[in-house]
Design a protein around this motif. Structure first.
Motif, PDB file in Angstrom:
ATOM      1  N   VAL A 261     -16.263  40.637  -3.044  1.00 53.69           N
ATOM      2  CA  VAL A 261     -16.801  40.595  -1.693  1.00 53.69           C
ATOM      3  C   VAL A 261     -17.383  39.199  -1.491  1.00 53.69           C
ATOM      4  N   ASP A 262     -17.883  38.931  -0.292  1.00 54.25           N
ATOM      5  CA  ASP A 262     -18.504  37.631  -0.039  1.00 54.25           C
ATOM      6  C   ASP A 262     -19.631  37.409  -1.038  1.00 54.25           C
ATOM      7  N   PRO A 263     -19.605  36.312  -1.773  1.00 51.78           N
ATOM      8  CA  PRO A 263     -20.650  36.068  -2.778  1.00 51.78           C
ATOM      9  C   PRO A 263     -21.961  35.707  -2.125  1.00 51.78           C
ATOM     10  N   LEU A 264     -23.013  35.723  -2.910  1.00 48.61           N
ATOM     11  CA  LEU A 264     -24.311  35.238  -2.456  1.00 48.61           C
ATOM     12  C   LEU A 264     -24.614  33.948  -3.199  1.00 48.61           C
ATOM     13  N   TRP A 265     -24.440  32.826  -2.528  1.00 51.01           N
ATOM     14  CA  TRP A 265     -24.828  31.532  -3.074  1.00 51.01           C
ATOM     15  C   TRP A 265     -26.192  31.207  -2.471  1.00 51.01           C
ATOM     16  N   VAL A 266     -27.219  31.188  -3.281  1.00 51.51           N
ATOM     17  CA  VAL A 266     -28.580  30.988  -2.778  1.00 51.51           C
ATOM     18  C   VAL A 266     -28.923  29.509  -2.840  1.00 51.51           C
ATOM     19  N   ASP A 267     -28.921  28.877  -1.700  1.00 45.62           N
ATOM     20  CA  ASP A 267     -29.154  27.441  -1.603  1.00 45.62           C
ATOM     21  C   ASP A 267     -30.559  27.085  -2.103  1.00 45.62           C
ATOM     22  N   GLY A 268     -30.620  26.210  -3.095  1.00 45.92           N
ATOM     23  CA  GLY A 268     -31.896  25.748  -3.622  1.00 45.92           C
ATOM     24  C   GLY A 268     -32.478  26.608  -4.732  1.00 45.92           C
ATOM     25  N   ALA A 269     -31.858  27.741  -5.030  1.00 47.41           N
ATOM     26  CA  ALA A 269     -32.387  28.628  -6.060  1.00 47.41           C
ATOM     27  C   ALA A 269     -31.974  28.153  -7.446  1.00 47.41           C
ATOM     28  N   GLY A 270     -32.842  28.385  -8.427  1.00 50.12           N
ATOM     29  CA  GLY A 270     -32.548  28.048  -9.810  1.00 50.12           C
ATOM     30  C   GLY A 270     -32.043  29.260 -10.568  1.00 50.12           C
ATOM     31  N   HIS A 271     -32.342  29.294 -11.867  1.00 48.45           N
ATOM     32  CA  HIS A 271     -31.835  30.378 -12.708  1.00 48.45           C
ATOM     33  C   HIS A 271     -32.732  31.614 -12.686  1.00 48.45           C
ATOM     34  N   ASN A 272     -34.031  31.412 -12.474  1.00 48.72           N
ATOM     35  CA  ASN A 272     -34.975  32.523 -12.617  1.00 48.72           C
ATOM     36  C   ASN A 272     -35.741  32.872 -11.351  1.00 48.72           C
ATOM     37  N   ASP A 273     -35.277  32.395 -10.191  1.00 51.36           N
ATOM     38  CA  ASP A 273     -36.056  32.672  -8.974  1.00 51.36           C
ATOM     39  C   ASP A 273     -35.234  33.229  -7.819  1.00 51.36           C
ATOM     40  N   ILE A 274     -33.998  33.597  -8.063  1.00 52.85           N
ATOM     41  CA  ILE A 274     -33.158  34.119  -6.983  1.00 52.85           C
ATOM     42  C   ILE A 274     -33.795  35.342  -6.329  1.00 52.85           C
ATOM     43  N   GLU A 275     -34.475  36.171  -7.151  1.00 50.93           N
ATOM     44  CA  GLU A 275     -35.015  37.431  -6.642  1.00 50.93           C
ATOM     45  C   GLU A 275     -36.090  37.242  -5.574  1.00 50.93           C
ATOM     46  N   ILE A 276     -36.707  36.069  -5.495  1.00 50.44           N
ATOM     47  CA  ILE A 276     -37.780  35.881  -4.508  1.00 50.44           C
ATOM     48  C   ILE A 276     -37.240  35.492  -3.143  1.00 50.44           C
ATOM     49  N   PHE A 277     -35.956  35.178  -3.058  1.00 49.15           N
ATOM     50  CA  PHE A 277     -35.355  34.825  -1.773  1.00 49.15           C
ATOM     51  C   PHE A 277     -34.998  36.103  -1.019  1.00 49.15           C
ATOM     52  N   PRO A 278     -35.328  36.178   0.284  1.00 48.24           N
ATOM     53  CA  PRO A 278     -35.086  37.422   1.038  1.00 48.24           C
ATOM     54  C   PRO A 278     -33.623  37.828   1.110  1.00 48.24           C
ATOM     55  N   GLN A 279     -32.714  36.859   1.070  1.00 50.15           N
ATOM     56  CA  GLN A 279     -31.290  37.205   1.158  1.00 50.15           C
ATOM     57  C   GLN A 279     -30.787  37.939  -0.079  1.00 50.15           C
ATOM     58  N   TYR A 280     -31.555  37.877  -1.174  1.00 49.58           N
ATOM     59  CA  TYR A 280     -31.142  38.558  -2.401  1.00 49.58           C
ATOM     60  C   TYR A 280     -31.072  40.066  -2.192  1.00 49.58           C
ATOM     61  N   ILE A 281     -32.179  40.676  -1.802  1.00 53.11           N
ATOM     62  CA  ILE A 281     -32.194  42.131  -1.636  1.00 53.11           C
ATOM     63  C   ILE A 281     -31.338  42.546  -0.451  1.00 53.11           C
ATOM     64  N   GLU A 282     -31.282  41.709   0.577  1.00 55.82           N
ATOM     65  CA  GLU A 282     -30.452  42.016   1.749  1.00 55.82           C
ATOM     66  C   GLU A 282     -28.983  42.093   1.362  1.00 55.82           C
ATOM     67  N   ARG A 283     -28.544  41.178   0.501  1.00 55.53           N
ATOM     68  CA  ARG A 283     -27.127  41.183   0.102  1.00 55.53           C
ATOM     69  C   ARG A 283     -26.822  42.382  -0.791  1.00 55.53           C
ATOM     70  N   LEU A 284     -27.746  42.738  -1.657  1.00 54.80           N
ATOM     71  CA  LEU A 284     -27.541  43.905  -2.508  1.00 54.80           C
ATOM     72  C   LEU A 284     -27.452  45.178  -1.673  1.00 54.80           C
TER      73      LEU A 284
END
Length: 295
Positions: A261-284
């Protein structure tokens, strides 16, 4: 330059120094990936005879909820095909959940440290969650290795089937970082409800030497060669500024998966902080409630 691999003789010397000579995949894996922390929990028997088990969280687990939520967590010990005993938890987040997430965590953590996050994740996504510790992590026995990773997730998978009676189509495999290695391996063998690959790596050698173009016989974690065999729907998540697993790994995994499906590329996110971006839970949420429904 050496033909076929874009590797200089200096790189070869460095390769042997890191990986040992002659190269051994299990040693490559151990040096590249495995950093088990001090256990942040304990598992104790609640009844005489070793029946029901209880999860005891230590201060290092940083538990964020009340005793009520803790009571929803069932502690387990599982025996693997490689004769190790691994620790696992089953989190009853919601009644009558359609999906159960089989979660394979990243490096340098154990399931105790992940418990608060997993309770929150399952509650938000209306899924139950099973997580397990790799051999050598947390309260699991033995020393970690690549082969153990595969037998560890297999034991958790069989538990979901036999103990909880779950069908493959009701299980979502979720792997994070090093956890994508066993997740991809299992997904290449079984068709499941869905697959989530969070900061995936293509292989161990490609992590150390980004210019590597082929999979060598001594490469560890060759996930890139397994993803074409995944028949389930896959969501890939990766941060564009990942300092541990370069963003290019996620892009290549996305390209090689047959059904994505359309991937989630989180602009500016590192290895251990993707979960704090709002688009993370929205995409899941969109993956579970829309993508898996219409697929």
């Amino acid at each position: 330059m050496m033909s076929g691999g874009n590797v200089t003789w200096q790189s070869v010397k460095r390769l042997c120094g890191i990986f040992c000579c002659p190269p051994c995949p299990s040693r490559i894996a151990a040096k590249l990936a495995f950093l088990p922390p001090e256990p942040s929990y304990a598992i104790v028997d609640e009844s005489v005879g070793g029946g029901r088990k209880k999860l005891i969280l230590k201060e290092e687990a940083e538990w964020q909820y009340s005793d009520r939520e803790l009571e929803c967590i069932e502690a387990l010990t599982l025996r693997t095909s490689r004769q190790q005993t691994i620790a696992a938890i089953f989190i009853h987040c919601v009644p009558d959940a359609k999906y159960t997430i089989l979660f394979s965590h990243g490096n340098a953590v154990d399931i105790g440290q992940m418990t608060s996050f997993l309770v929150s994740l399952g509650s938000r996504l209306h899924c139950n969650v099973m997580a397990y510790d790799y051999t050598g992590y947390g309260c699991s026995s033995g020393a970690p290795s690549e082969r153990h990773l595969y037998s560890d997730i297999e034991a958790a998978w069989l538990c979901l089937n036999k103990r909880y009676g779950l069908c493959p189509q009701n299980i979502i495999l979720y792997g994070q970082s090093i956890g994508t290695v066993p997740t991809i391996d299992l997904a290449s063998k079984y068709e499941v409800g869905g697959v989530i690959l969070h900061s995936p790596l293509t292989s161990g050698l490609r992590m150390a030497f980004p210019d590597t173009k082929r999979t060598w016989c001594f490469d560890a974690f060759p996930s890139i060669d397994k993803v074409p065999r995944i028949t389930s729907l896959v969501l890939v998540i990766h941060g564009t500024e990942d300092e541990v697993v370069d963003f290019s790994h996620g892009q290549l995994i996305q390209q090689r998966c047959p059904r994505t499906v359309d991937p989630l590329w989180v602009d500016g996110a590192g290895h251990n902080d993707i979960e704090i971006f709002p688009q993370y839970i929205e995409r899941l949420e969109r993956f579970i409630n829309i993508d898996l429904v219409v697929s």
